[in-house]
Structure formats: structure tokens, C-alpha cells
Design a protein around this motif. Structure first.
Motif, short mmCIF file in Angstrom:
data_model
loop_
_atom_site.label_atom_id
_atom_site.label_comp_id
_atom_site.label_asym_id
_atom_site.label_seq_id
_atom_site.Cartn_x
_atom_site.Cartn_y
_atom_site.Cartn_z
N ALA A 44 0.78 -1.19 0.10
CA ALA A 44 -0.10 -0.07 0.06
C ALA A 44 0.84 1.26 0.16
CB ALA A 44 -1.24 0.10 1.25
N LEU A 45 1.89 1.25 0.69
CA LEU A 45 2.78 2.48 0.83
C LEU A 45 3.51 2.64 -0.43
CD1 LEU A 45 4.53 2.08 4.47
CD2 LEU A 45 2.71 3.60 3.64
N TYR A 46 3.82 1.44 -1.05
CA TYR A 46 4.68 1.85 -2.36
C TYR A 46 3.71 2.19 -3.33
CZ TYR A 46 9.12 -0.42 -1.63
OH TYR A 46 10.33 -0.60 -1.18
N TYR A 47 2.51 1.80 -3.32
CA TYR A 47 1.51 2.04 -4.72
C TYR A 47 1.13 3.60 -4.36
CZ TYR A 47 -1.94 2.15 -7.80
OH TYR A 47 -2.86 2.99 -8.66
N ILE A 48 0.48 3.77 -3.20
CA ILE A 48 0.10 5.21 -2.83
C ILE A 48 1.30 6.31 -3.23
CG2 ILE A 48 -1.22 6.56 -1.20
CD1 ILE A 48 -2.08 4.06 0.48
N GLU A 49 2.26 5.80 -2.92
CA GLU A 49 3.26 6.95 -3.06
C GLU A 49 3.48 7.14 -4.51
OE1 GLU A 49 7.22 8.62 -3.49
OE2 GLU A 49 6.87 6.66 -4.00
N THR A 71 -8.64 6.22 -3.28
CA THR A 71 -8.18 7.38 -4.25
C THR A 71 -8.96 8.70 -3.91
OG1 THR A 71 -9.88 6.45 -5.79
CG2 THR A 71 -7.72 5.78 -6.40
N LEU A 72 -10.04 8.87 -3.14
CA LEU A 72 -10.56 9.99 -3.08
C LEU A 72 -9.63 10.86 -1.86
CD1 LEU A 72 -14.35 9.18 -2.72
CD2 LEU A 72 -13.22 10.26 -4.64
N PRO A 73 -9.18 10.45 -0.75
CA PRO A 73 -8.40 11.02 0.00
C PRO A 73 -7.07 11.19 -0.68
CG PRO A 73 -8.86 9.01 0.85
CD PRO A 73 -9.67 9.09 -0.16
N SER A 74 -6.60 10.24 -1.50
CA SER A 74 -5.41 10.60 -2.16
C SER A 74 -5.20 11.75 -3.09
CB SER A 74 -4.91 9.08 -2.76
OG SER A 74 -4.76 8.18 -2.04
N SER A 95 -6.40 14.44 -3.24
CA SER A 95 -5.80 15.97 -2.97
C SER A 95 -4.27 15.87 -2.92
CB SER A 95 -6.31 16.30 -1.53
OG SER A 95 -5.91 15.49 -0.50
N LEU A 96 -3.69 14.78 -2.35
CA LEU A 96 -2.01 14.73 -2.56
C LEU A 96 -1.59 14.62 -3.92
CD1 LEU A 96 -1.39 12.04 0.36
CD2 LEU A 96 -1.56 14.80 0.50
N LEU A 97 -2.33 14.02 -4.98
CA LEU A 97 -2.15 14.14 -6.33
C LEU A 97 -2.12 15.57 -6.89
CD1 LEU A 97 -1.53 12.37 -8.85
CD2 LEU A 97 -4.03 12.26 -9.14
N THR A 98 -2.97 16.37 -6.49
CA THR A 98 -3.32 17.83 -7.02
C THR A 98 -2.40 18.64 -6.09
OG1 THR A 98 -5.34 18.01 -5.56
CG2 THR A 98 -5.57 17.09 -7.95
N GLY A 99 -1.58 18.36 -5.46
CA GLY A 99 -0.70 19.25 -4.92
C GLY A 99 -0.79 19.37 -3.54
N GLN A 100 -1.74 19.15 -2.49
CA GLN A 100 -1.98 19.33 -1.23
C GLN A 100 -0.89 18.53 -0.50
OE1 GLN A 100 -6.06 19.89 -0.12
NE2 GLN A 100 -6.84 19.97 -2.15
N ARG A 101 -0.81 18.74 0.78
CA ARG A 101 -0.23 17.96 1.52
C ARG A 101 -0.72 17.80 2.90
NH1 ARG A 101 5.09 16.88 0.01
NH2 ARG A 101 5.72 17.61 -2.11
N ILE A 102 -0.27 16.96 3.68
CA ILE A 102 -0.86 16.52 4.81
C ILE A 102 0.44 16.35 5.81
CG2 ILE A 102 -2.94 15.39 4.10
CD1 ILE A 102 -2.04 12.72 4.73
N GLN A 103 -0.01 16.47 7.29
CA GLN A 103 1.22 16.31 8.22
C GLN A 103 1.41 14.92 8.16
OE1 GLN A 103 -0.28 17.78 12.10
NE2 GLN A 103 1.83 17.11 13.08
N GLU A 144 6.61 9.48 3.67
CA GLU A 144 6.18 9.91 4.83
C GLU A 144 4.66 10.36 4.93
OE1 GLU A 144 8.96 12.05 7.08
OE2 GLU A 144 10.46 10.29 7.01
N GLU A 145 4.23 11.30 3.79
CA GLU A 145 3.12 11.88 3.67
C GLU A 145 2.01 10.37 3.30
OE1 GLU A 145 2.09 15.43 1.08
OE2 GLU A 145 4.16 14.85 0.55
N THR A 146 2.61 9.70 2.52
CA THR A 146 1.76 8.36 2.05
C THR A 146 1.50 7.63 3.36
OG1 THR A 146 2.72 8.13 0.08
CG2 THR A 146 1.64 6.29 0.86
N ALA A 147 2.31 7.39 4.27
CA ALA A 147 2.23 6.59 5.59
C ALA A 147 1.06 7.27 6.54
CB ALA A 147 3.52 6.56 6.26
N ALA A 148 1.32 8.67 6.44
CA ALA A 148 0.19 9.57 7.27
C ALA A 148 -1.05 9.32 6.87
CB ALA A 148 0.80 11.05 7.40
N LEU A 149 -1.24 9.46 5.56
CA LEU A 149 -2.46 9.07 5.06
C LEU A 149 -2.89 7.78 5.31
CD1 LEU A 149 -4.88 9.64 3.23
CD2 LEU A 149 -3.55 8.99 1.17
#
Length: 548
Positions: free
Chosen positions: A432-437, A532-535, A537-545, A512-517
Motif C-alpha cells: 500500500a505504501l509503495y503504491y499510494i506513494e 483514491t478520494l483522500p489520495s 488531494s495529494l495528487l493535485t498538490g496538497q500535503r498533509i502532516q 512519509e506523507e503516504t504513511a500519514a494518509l
């Protein structure tokens, strides 16, 4: 030539393109004529799509509260009436014994078309991350593929790619109903990604394909009901009327990849009978949907995903029911994906081929008319099996499935046993981490540990983990799987990935962003409907803690 009327109509459009259009080809894809059609489709169908998604949520609440999916009583007449059939299948779509799937990347489109498969299903959905650049470049690539002009030069490798003389038949898969397109908005809201992919592909290719004696063919993903199928069929009719082309110019293959949909296959075929030609066992999404739909049912918790194969009772019944239902109605029944990829070690490769042979033999024996592979090197293996089984025929529409007997809701929902251990959890975390990243960096189809992973397989990994945490599953060694144990292993596997990829790749990546998500969606009280819905926002440039 843009007429004065078109200028006036463009001024009255309700869609706004927010994504970049800074090169000539992007402007061609998003021409005034193309946007006028997209605007018309969005105006007519976007609101209904929102209503259909709301109905999904309502139906899921009933399952969460204890009900089980079942065949509908209000549509029993459709199922019981054995006289109706779908429209005849066009000649170009009758032989689909091996299909290859893949993303909309230019080089991979060429390789898939040249693979020797009968069909290439080019995917705007699970195999492609929906960045603006990917989605628009995908339209360019498919336009050029249909025109026969697509080529690609890899300057670094000094290698040139172009089409062979007899490429596979191209079928496009738009995004599912749930996915938005932030870069085109309608009255200030993102439009459905499915409508963008469908409309632009039809607009830019229907005339080219008609000149070749072909219609415009689609794979429709993630349907859950006949009402959703009716929505798509209405879009098809609207489009054919808009362009004044014959009914049936559009032909669809529907992926049966959700648990609710398997109980409505007759109904889906019925409402799409003028356009549908086949159904497909989208097995990976189906396993995910089984978990998602029955997530609150403690007696139906699946074991580790790597032990859930098509030999399991509920999955084999799903395959057999799809074959029977399709063939009764004159539609083809496509088998599912073999996600294996070639391996350099000959011994490992022999094991891979043995698994592919076993899988494809099962499908052909069940009566499927064809199957999917994820890699060109597996096309010939799958083709040999179906060639031998079909013995000169192009399909198995005459397959006799009476030997199977009744396939009941109980069989389709049958729980299964399997491994639930620490090794499997850790592997699911890494996958999951490899793929989402990769996904949030624009890559939607990723080879990981010998399998071609896409969004569907990543969904299974994270759904497995969420359900085990939610129900406090006891692992095979007696450990209770909790959120705290998951977080411990998540951090440890993050360090494993750092070692596997190296410090430079890790630092330049977004692990690390991926792990947080991943932590958020795996430990939340409410199950996230789609990874893919919460992901997005990361794809389009937003970042999470990130994790601490």
C-alpha cells in the motif's frame, strides 16, 4: 473553423477549464466543439450522478446495519423472463480470448497494442493516476492510437516505438462514478471524471473509428446497480443523438467488480441491452467490494488478500454466475486479471507460468470467452490455453453451464478461511505504501513484488487492514491486531522501504506523507469508501502532516 454561433454557445457554457492549456495539443483536446459537447453532457447528467452516489451510501447503511446483499424482488420479472437478449455483438467484438490492460502512458499504449492480444483495455481509472497532465495526455495518446499515428522515442535508451501492422482492438475505460475532475468545474464544482473521459474520447475518435468500420467501445467500471447502468445507457443514447449516429455506435463491456452488482447482472444487461456486449469479472475490485460491503459483518472477515484466489467458493460462484447470466442473454463473459509479471529467475518464472495456466484453465473451463493479463509476456500463455479450449471457435456463447446447478446468495456470500499473520500484514503495508506513494506522484500502475499492482489491489490491502483493526482480529500467532500494533508495524515497514529504495529515493519521494494518509484511513472509525478520494488531494498538490 469556429462559427459565430459556437462563440456565443461557448460564452453560455457552465463549465470552466482550470487546468493548464498551454500547448497546442491540449488546446485541440479542449477545443470549443469538444467543450460544448462536454458541457451538454455535464448539464444533463452530473446531478443524477450525485443522486446515484447518495443511493449507494443509503444502501451501504443497510448492509452496515446487518442486512446482506440479495437478488432484488422488484425486478424478478426481468430475471424470470428468458426471452429477451442483448443486441447482436459486432464482429469486431466477438473474439476477445485474451485482453491486455494498462495505463494511458504513450509508450505503454503502443506496447499493449503490439502485444498480440485481441483487445487492449486502456484505463483512465485504476491503472492511471488522474493528474491533469495524465488525463489530457491520455486523450492525445488514444486519439493518435486510433488514427494509427502514435509513436514514441525514448531518447535516453535511443529506442523508437510505433504500431505494428495488426494492433489489438482498443477499448477505453473512463473513471468510475465516484471520482471527480477538479480541473474542470461546473457551476463552481468539480465535474465527474467519468463524464470528462467518456465525452472527450467519443468526440475525438468516433469519426476515425467509423472510417475503419468500428464503433466506439468502452469498459464501464464499478457499477453497483441497474440504476447506474441506466444512467450510462442514457448517456450513450444522448451522445448518439447529439452526433446523429446509429444506436449501437457505442458498445460497452461492464465490469462486475462490486458485490451489489453481482446480484443485478440480469438487470444491468436489460437496461443496457442496446449497447452492452459483455461483462467482465473484475476480481480484484470485487474482493475489495466484498470487504467494503460486509465490513461490519464479523462472520465474513476475509483472510489475507494473498490467500484469496478464484478457487474460493464465493469467487468461483461469482465467475460461474457471470458466465451463465451473460450467455443466457447473448453477451460475452470475460474472465479476470492475471496480475503476474515476468521474473528474471527461471525457476520463479516457471512458478508464475504455472499459476497463470491454472487460473486461465479454470476460467476457460467455467465458460469464460476470454481473459485479462497485465503484461505482454503473458499474452501467449493465456492465448494458448483459450485457443486449445475454444478449438477453433471465437467464443463460448454456446457453453452449457447447467452442470453448475443453482447459484444462491448464500454461495455468493460464503465466508472463507485463510492465513491471518504478521507477515501478510507487513507485506500489505509495504504494498500500500509503495503504491499510494507512486499514485500521488502520477503513476497508477506499479510492479511490486512480482505483481502489477493498481488501485484495486491497493484497496484490498488497506481494506483488509481496516477490517482487522475494526473487529480486533486475532492473528494466527494469537496477537490481537490493534491500531497501536498496526502503527508499530507501519513505522517499521517505512524503515524497511527506506532500506529497499535507498536514502536518495526515499528523501526525494513522498513516503512519509503516504504513511500519514495510510494511518488515517486504516485507523479511522468510518471506512473510507475509496482510497483514491483522500489520495486525490495529494495528487493535485496538497500535503498533509506526516507521522511523528
Amino acid at each position: 473553423m469556429i462559427s459565430e454561433d459556437m462563440v456565443i454557445e461557448r460564452q453560455s457554457m457552465c463549465i470552466d477549464v482550470l487546468g493548464t492549456t498551454d500547448n497546442a495539443e491540449y488546446k485541440q483536446v479542449l477545443s470549443t466543439e469538444a467543450l460544448l459537447f462536454l458541457d451538454a453532457v455535464v448539464k444533463k447528467f452530473a446531478e443524477r450522478r450525485s443522486e446515484l452516489l447518495a443511493l449507494r451510501d443509503q444502501r451501504q447503511l443497510t448492509f452496515d446495519n446487518g442486512e446482506l446483499p440479495d437478488f432484488r424482488q422488484d425486478t424478478k420479472d426481468i430475471r424470470d423472463d428468458k426471452s429477451w437478449k442483448v443486441a447482436p455483438i459486432p464482429a469486431a467484438l466477438q473474439d476477445r480470448r485474451v485482453e491486455i490492460t494498462g495505463p494511458i502512458d504513450r509508450k505503454m499504449v503502443i506496447n499493449a497494442l503490439n502485444s498480440g492480444a485481441k483487445v487492449f483495455m486502456c484505463c483512465f481509472e485504476d491503472a492511471s493516476a488522474p493528474s491533469w497532465e495524465n488525463m489530457i495526455n491520455g486523450q492525445i495518446n488514444l486519439r493518435d492510437a486510433n488514427a494509427g499515428t502514435i509513436s514514441y522515442t525514448d531518447e535516453a535508451k535511443n529506442k523508437h516505438y510505433e504500431l505494428n501492422d495488426n494492433p489489438a482492438l482498443l477499448i477505453a475505460r473512463p473513471r468510475g462514478l465516484h471520482l471527480p475532475e477538479d480541473h474542470i468545474q461546473y457551476n463552481g464544482q468539480p465535474i465527474p471524471g467519468s463524464l470528462m473521459d467518456f465525452a472527450l474520447y467519443f468526440f475525438h475518435n468516433y469519426q476515425t473509428r467509423a472510417a475503419q468500420g468500428l464503433g466506439v467501445y468502452y469498459y464501464i467500471p464499478k457499477l453497483e446497480s441497474m440504476e447506474e447502468a441506466q444512467w450510462w445507457d442514457d448517456i450513450f443514447n444522448f451522445t448518439e443523438n447529439y452526433f446523429k449516429v446509429e444506436t449501437g455506435t457505442i458498445r460497452a463491456t461492464v465490469l462486475i467488480e462490486t458485490l451489489p452488482a453481482v446480484f443485478q447482472m440480469d438487470e444491468i444487461l436489460y437496461v443496457m441491452r442496446n449497447h452492452i456486449v459483455a461483462m467482465n469479472c473484475g476480481r480484484w475490485d470485487y474482493i475489495f467490494s466484498y470487504i467494503k460491503t460486509l465490513k461490519n459483518h464479523k462472520d465474513r472477515i476475509l483472510p489475507d488478500r494473498h490467500g484469496v484466489g478464484m478457487d474460493k467458493t464465493f469467487l468461483n460462484a461469482y465467475s460461474q454466475l457471470l458466465v451463465r447470466t451473460c450467455h443466457q442473454r447473448g453477451a460475452l463473459a470475460m474472465g479476470g486479471m492475471s496480475a503476474f509479471i515476468p521474473h528474471k529467475d527461471p525457476k520463479v518464472m516457471d512458478q508464475v507460468l504455472a499459476k497463470v495456466v491454472e487460473d486461465k484453465n479454470r476460467e476457460s473451463n467455467n465458460g469464460h470467452d476470454g481473459t485479462w493479463v497485465a503484461h505482454p509476456h503473458l499474452v501467449s500463455t493465456a492465448m494458448d490455453i483459450f485457443d486449445k479450449h475454444l478449438a477453433g471457435k471465437t467464443n463460448q456463447l454456446d457453453f452449457d453451464s447447467s452442470y453448475v446447478g443453482d447459484i444462491t446468495a448464500k454461495t455468493l456470500l460464503e465466508p472463507c478461511e485463510g492465513v491471518r499473520n504478521e507477515e501478510g500484514v507487513r507485506k500489505n503495508i509495504r504494498i500500500a505504501l509503495y503504491y499510494i506513494e507512486s499514485w500521488i506522484q502520477g503513476i497508477g500502475c506499479v510492479p511490486i513484488y512480482g505483481l502489477m499492482e493498481d488501485a484495486a489491489t491497493a484497496e484490498i490491502s488497506r481494506a483488509n487492514i481496516w477490517q482487522w483493526i475494526y473487529h480486533g482480529v486475532s492473528l494466527d500467532d494469537g496477537q490481537v491486531f490493534t491500531a497501536s500494533l498496526f502503527r508499530k508495524w507501519l513505522n517499521e515497514e517505512l524503515n524497511t522501504i527506506k532500506i529497499e529504495v535507498g536514502q536518495t529515493r526515499y528523501n526525494n519521494g513522498r513516503f512519509e506523507e503516504t504513511a500519514a494518509l495510510f494511518d488515517q484511513i486504516s485507523t479511522a472509525e468510518e471506512f473510507a469508501a475509496f482510497l483514491t478520494l483522500p489520495s486525490y488531494s495529494l495528487l493535485t498538490g496538497q500535503r498533509i502532516q506526516t507521522l511523528t
